[in-house]
Scaffold this active site. Structure first.
Site, mmCIF file in Angstrom:
data_model
loop_
_atom_site.group_PDB
_atom_site.id
_atom_site.type_symbol
_atom_site.label_atom_id
_atom_site.label_comp_id
_atom_site.label_asym_id
_atom_site.label_seq_id
_atom_site.Cartn_x
_atom_site.Cartn_y
_atom_site.Cartn_z
ATOM 1 N N GLY A 120 0.842 -1.198 0.000
ATOM 2 C CA GLY A 120 0.000 0.000 0.000
ATOM 3 C C GLY A 120 0.873 1.241 0.000
ATOM 4 N N ALA A 186 22.057 -6.022 24.917
ATOM 5 C CA ALA A 186 21.348 -6.673 26.031
ATOM 6 C C ALA A 186 20.026 -5.961 26.285
ATOM 7 C CB ALA A 186 22.211 -6.659 27.293
ATOM 8 N N GLY A 187 19.280 -5.704 25.205
ATOM 9 C CA GLY A 187 17.937 -5.146 25.346
ATOM 10 C C GLY A 187 16.945 -6.276 25.572
ATOM 11 N N VAL A 188 15.658 -5.949 25.497
ATOM 12 C CA VAL A 188 14.610 -6.946 25.747
ATOM 13 C C VAL A 188 14.763 -8.144 24.806
ATOM 14 C CG1 VAL A 188 12.129 -7.315 25.737
ATOM 15 C CG2 VAL A 188 13.045 -5.113 26.498
ATOM 16 N N VAL A 242 30.516 -3.341 20.312
ATOM 17 C CA VAL A 242 30.910 -4.110 19.133
ATOM 18 C C VAL A 242 31.128 -3.149 17.973
ATOM 19 C CG1 VAL A 242 30.247 -5.939 17.531
ATOM 20 C CG2 VAL A 242 29.586 -6.095 19.945
ATOM 21 N N ASP A 316 4.595 0.913 15.865
ATOM 22 C CA ASP A 316 6.052 1.100 15.878
ATOM 23 C C ASP A 316 6.539 2.199 14.957
ATOM 24 O OD1 ASP A 316 6.208 -1.021 17.633
ATOM 25 O OD2 ASP A 316 7.597 -2.205 16.413
ATOM 26 N N HIS A 448 -5.606 -16.066 48.835
ATOM 27 C CA HIS A 448 -4.448 -16.741 49.413
ATOM 28 C C HIS A 448 -4.523 -18.236 49.106
ATOM 29 C CE1 HIS A 448 -1.261 -17.764 52.188
ATOM 30 N NE2 HIS A 448 -2.022 -18.737 52.654
HETATM 31 P P1 FAD Z 1 4.419 -4.611 12.672
HETATM 32 O O1 FAD Z 1 4.066 -5.727 13.563
HETATM 33 O O2 FAD Z 1 5.837 -4.504 12.200
HETATM 34 O O3 FAD Z 1 3.437 -4.716 11.426
HETATM 35 C C1 FAD Z 1 3.524 -3.860 10.339
HETATM 36 C C2 FAD Z 1 2.932 -4.579 9.138
HETATM 37 O O4 FAD Z 1 2.790 -3.632 8.081
HETATM 38 C C3 FAD Z 1 3.812 -5.692 8.596
HETATM 39 O O5 FAD Z 1 3.033 -6.812 8.310
HETATM 40 C C4 FAD Z 1 4.414 -5.093 7.324
HETATM 41 O O6 FAD Z 1 4.721 -6.072 6.353
HETATM 42 C C5 FAD Z 1 3.263 -4.213 6.871
HETATM 43 N N1 FAD Z 1 3.646 -3.111 5.985
HETATM 44 C C6 FAD Z 1 4.616 -2.183 6.167
HETATM 45 N N2 FAD Z 1 4.606 -1.285 5.166
HETATM 46 C C7 FAD Z 1 3.616 -1.672 4.313
HETATM 47 C C8 FAD Z 1 3.109 -1.155 3.094
HETATM 48 N N3 FAD Z 1 3.610 -0.035 2.544
HETATM 49 N N4 FAD Z 1 2.098 -1.809 2.511
HETATM 50 C C9 FAD Z 1 1.553 -2.929 3.058
HETATM 51 N N5 FAD Z 1 1.994 -3.454 4.217
HETATM 52 C C10 FAD Z 1 2.995 -2.826 4.841
HETATM 53 N N6 FAD Z 1 6.161 -6.511 21.743
HETATM 54 C C11 FAD Z 1 5.416 -6.796 22.821
HETATM 55 O O7 FAD Z 1 4.542 -6.001 23.185
HETATM 56 N N7 FAD Z 1 5.585 -7.952 23.528
HETATM 57 C C12 FAD Z 1 6.531 -8.858 23.198
HETATM 58 O O8 FAD Z 1 6.656 -9.895 23.848
HETATM 59 C C13 FAD Z 1 7.347 -8.595 22.062
HETATM 60 N N8 FAD Z 1 8.280 -9.475 21.680
HETATM 61 C C14 FAD Z 1 9.010 -9.224 20.554
HETATM 62 C C15 FAD Z 1 9.980 -10.156 20.171
HETATM 63 C C16 FAD Z 1 10.745 -9.943 19.034
HETATM 64 C C17 FAD Z 1 11.773 -10.973 18.621
HETATM 65 C C18 FAD Z 1 10.504 -8.770 18.241
HETATM 66 C C19 FAD Z 1 11.291 -8.529 16.981
HETATM 67 C C20 FAD Z 1 9.555 -7.837 18.622
HETATM 68 C C21 FAD Z 1 8.810 -8.054 19.786
HETATM 69 N N9 FAD Z 1 7.845 -7.129 20.219
HETATM 70 C C22 FAD Z 1 7.114 -7.389 21.340
HETATM 71 C C23 FAD Z 1 7.582 -5.872 19.482
HETATM 72 C C24 FAD Z 1 6.343 -6.012 18.601
HETATM 73 O O9 FAD Z 1 6.540 -7.083 17.699
HETATM 74 C C25 FAD Z 1 6.075 -4.719 17.868
HETATM 75 O O10 FAD Z 1 5.967 -3.666 18.799
HETATM 76 C C26 FAD Z 1 4.776 -4.806 17.067
HETATM 77 O O11 FAD Z 1 4.836 -5.846 16.127
HETATM 78 C C27 FAD Z 1 4.496 -3.494 16.354
HETATM 79 O O12 FAD Z 1 3.281 -3.593 15.682
HETATM 80 P P2 FAD Z 1 2.975 -2.737 14.372
HETATM 81 O O13 FAD Z 1 1.626 -3.170 13.912
HETATM 82 O O14 FAD Z 1 3.231 -1.316 14.624
HETATM 83 O O15 FAD Z 1 4.078 -3.193 13.303
HETATM 84 P P1 AMP Z 2 16.807 -2.304 22.572
HETATM 85 O O1 AMP Z 2 16.942 -0.850 22.201
HETATM 86 O O2 AMP Z 2 16.028 -2.596 23.808
HETATM 87 O O3 AMP Z 2 16.406 -3.147 21.404
HETATM 88 O O4 AMP Z 2 18.295 -2.777 22.928
HETATM 89 C C1 AMP Z 2 19.368 -2.650 22.055
HETATM 90 C C2 AMP Z 2 20.644 -2.633 22.895
HETATM 91 O O5 AMP Z 2 21.754 -2.754 22.026
HETATM 92 C C3 AMP Z 2 20.847 -1.346 23.707
HETATM 93 O O6 AMP Z 2 21.015 -1.675 25.063
HETATM 94 C C4 AMP Z 2 22.126 -0.739 23.112
HETATM 95 O O7 AMP Z 2 22.928 -0.098 24.081
HETATM 96 C C5 AMP Z 2 22.827 -1.971 22.543
HETATM 97 N N1 AMP Z 2 23.781 -1.690 21.462
HETATM 98 C C6 AMP Z 2 23.582 -0.882 20.388
HETATM 99 N N2 AMP Z 2 24.675 -0.864 19.567
HETATM 100 C C7 AMP Z 2 25.618 -1.689 20.143
HETATM 101 C C8 AMP Z 2 26.950 -2.106 19.803
HETATM 102 N N3 AMP Z 2 27.570 -1.665 18.691
HETATM 103 N N4 AMP Z 2 27.601 -2.962 20.647
HETATM 104 C C9 AMP Z 2 26.987 -3.429 21.755
HETATM 105 N N5 AMP Z 2 25.741 -3.072 22.131
HETATM 106 C C10 AMP Z 2 25.047 -2.212 21.347
#
Ligand code: FAD
Ligand code: AMP
Length: 472
Positions: A120, A186-188, A242, A316, A448
């Protein structure tokens, strides 16, 4: 075709916007271009296909393996010859993802939303160009457009993805347990993925540039979590930046520097999870009026309105924490606002959860943030070691910490590290949503023996009235 609303992006932010608008009797279409690695086009975005859902599936499997091998003995359950099949674990994960994406398609259908799979692009005048996966183009128009294009992993030029250097999606799809695994960041996401493969047997080294562990979390909680992660064998090196990584046929050579100088680390696989960036490639045509900020996020106000009339953006791709539930609530809010109804988000009460073991969850301000604000505060803390239910569950690591204002007793933050922290935080979120005081929680009856009593006791401890723990 003319629509009341076209949503671009069918992840956890986009599809709820479409469903809520359809519930409000609007004519809605949602366009999503996601394709899984086997080529199937599915709704659900990152969260369902490469994020929240598959990561939780693998965390559950790896935790069960760990429990079976190392924790059942204490219950008198004797198991021997435990075997583990990565292929079956991945098959289960794929099944869960499939059930979830199938569910979303069904929800869209039953809400009466037109689901379009392909790309889109917003054009000027709220026209939307839709390119189906087979290349066929159509142009639609809409009274409102919601942009929900999500985010993608940040790639660093000196450590490009490819070969043995993988992103978080790649780390969810490994078909064998790497002997030695490196994690950058070492993020989430880094901690969750590092935990999965550590429990499955990898030697895991996490390199984090910052000197502070989990700087986003309350530092009391971060310290407690770090202690447990260390015990589990996660080698987390702080202050380790890194600078580059090179994929070789047999593994990855990682160059980093810390207080003691430059070092090289050799690993079999390297997961780079240094954050995610908003994805807006080919999303906006000429003259849409939608502006991006200096970091590439779509500019929005508190109600997710962009700089263009009747164009909204959620999830996001806009400011705020990159969390699925934050995007979902923004989507729902916009689905209501477009229909002329009330919609609002309390950005101060968004819970965060890290699904490690022990789990970490919080809502509101950390103690460091409250201290910096200058407001006088009190802290109540209750250890799970003092909870009968936690003892029965063999899950006594961690605590609940509640921070309340000294003047009017308002709850300012709740931080949990321990069993089912992600479930327990919901009560604190609700309390804060209702502007509750710690006394409100103190006077609420908790069953409890439950883990939720730990939050009750933490609230009591804030006024030195804990019953099941020594008051300090
Ligand atoms: P997205 O999920 O990225 O969806 C966007 C969609 O839009 C995608 O399908 C993409 O293909 C589509 N799109 C983009 N541009 C276009 C276009 N021009 N036309 C058509 N389609 C398009 N969050 C949590 O809250 N809890 C968790 O436990 C968690 N665990 C995670 C673990 C991992 C490994 C990762 C990578 C992320 C995790 N997150 C978690 C974050 C979470 O996945 C995101 O915050 C969430 O998916 C964001 O939702 P969104 O709809 O904004 O974007
Ligand atoms: P998040 O923003 O929660 O996904 O976490 C990403 C993490 O990666 C943060 O804690 C950053 O400080 C770390 N980070 C980013 N760049 C580097 C790098 N070059 N080497 C090591 N850690 C990094």
């Amino acid at each position: 075709m003319d629509y009341d609303l076209i949503v671009i992006g069918g992840g956890p932010a986009g599809y709820p916007a479409a469903i809520r608008a359809a519930q409000n009797k609007l004519k809605v279409a949602v366009i999503d271009e996601w394709k899984n690695k086997d080529g199937t086009a599915v709704f659900g975005g990152t969260c369902t296909n490469a994020g929240c859902i598959p990561s939780k599936a693998l965390l559950e499997s790896s935790e069960l393996l760990h429990k079976t091998r190392d924790e059942l003995g204490v219950h008198g359950i004797k198991v021997s010859g435990v075997e583990f099949d990565v292929g079956q674990m991945q098959k289960r994960k794929t099944g869960i993802v499939k059930a979830s994406t199938g569910g979303i398609a069904l929800l869209l259908k039953s809400a009466g939303v037109t689901a379009l799979q392909g790309h889109g692009k917003l054009l000027s005048g709220r026209k939307v160009e839709y390119t189906a996966h087979d290349g066929k183009k159509e142009t639609h128009s809409a009274k409102h457009v919601v942009l929900a294009s999500g985010s993608i992993p940040t790639e660093i030029k000196s450590m490009p993805f490819g070969g043995n250097i993988i992103d978080s999606w790649g780390a969810l799809d490994l078909d064998a347990v790497p002997k030695k695994l490196g994690v950058v960041g070492a993020g989430v996401i880094g901690l969750e993925l590092g935990s999965v493969w550590r429990r499955l047997g990898s030697e895991v080294v996490v390199l984090e540039a910052l000197d502070t562990f989990l700087a986003v979390a309350d530092q009391g909680v971060a310290k407690e979590a770090a202690r447990h992660f260390k015990k589990q064998g996660l080698d987390i090196r702080l202050g380790a930046k890194v600078s580059a990584a090179k994929s070789t046929p047999s593994g990855v050579e990682v160059s980093y520097s810390d207080a003691s100088g430059s070092s090289t680390l050799n690993v079999d696989k390297l997961i780079v999870c240094v954050g995610r960036r908003p994805f807006t490639t080919e999303l906006l045509g000429e003259g849409t009026g939608v502006q991006l900020d200096e970091r590439g996020f779509i500019k929005v106000d508190d109600h997710c309105k962009t700089t263009a009339e009747n164009v909204w953006a959620v999830g996001d791709c806009v400011r705020g924490p990159m969390l699925a539930h934050k995007g979902k609530d923004e989507g729902v809010m916009v689905g209501d606002l477009i229909a002329g109804k009330y919609g609002h988000i309390n950005y101060d009460a968004i819970p965060s959860v890290i699904y490690t073991h022990p789990e970490i969850a919080w809502v509101g301000k950390t103690e460091e943030q409250v201290k910096a604000s200058g407001r006088a505060y009190k802290v109540g803390q209750f250890p799970f070691a003092a909870s009968g239910r936690a003892r029965a569950m063999e899950s006594t690591a961690g605590f609940v910490k509640l921070i309340a204002a000294q003047d009017d007793d308002e709850i300012l933050g709740v931080h949990i590290v321990g069993p089912l922290a992600g479930e327990l935080i919901a009560e604190a979120v609700l309390a804060m949503e209702y502007s509750a005081s710690s006394e409100d929680l103190q006077r609420t009856i908790h069953a409890h023996p439950t883990l939720s009593e730990a939050l009750h006791e933490a609230a009591l401890a804030a006024d030195k009235r804990a019953i099941d723990n020594v008051n300090r």
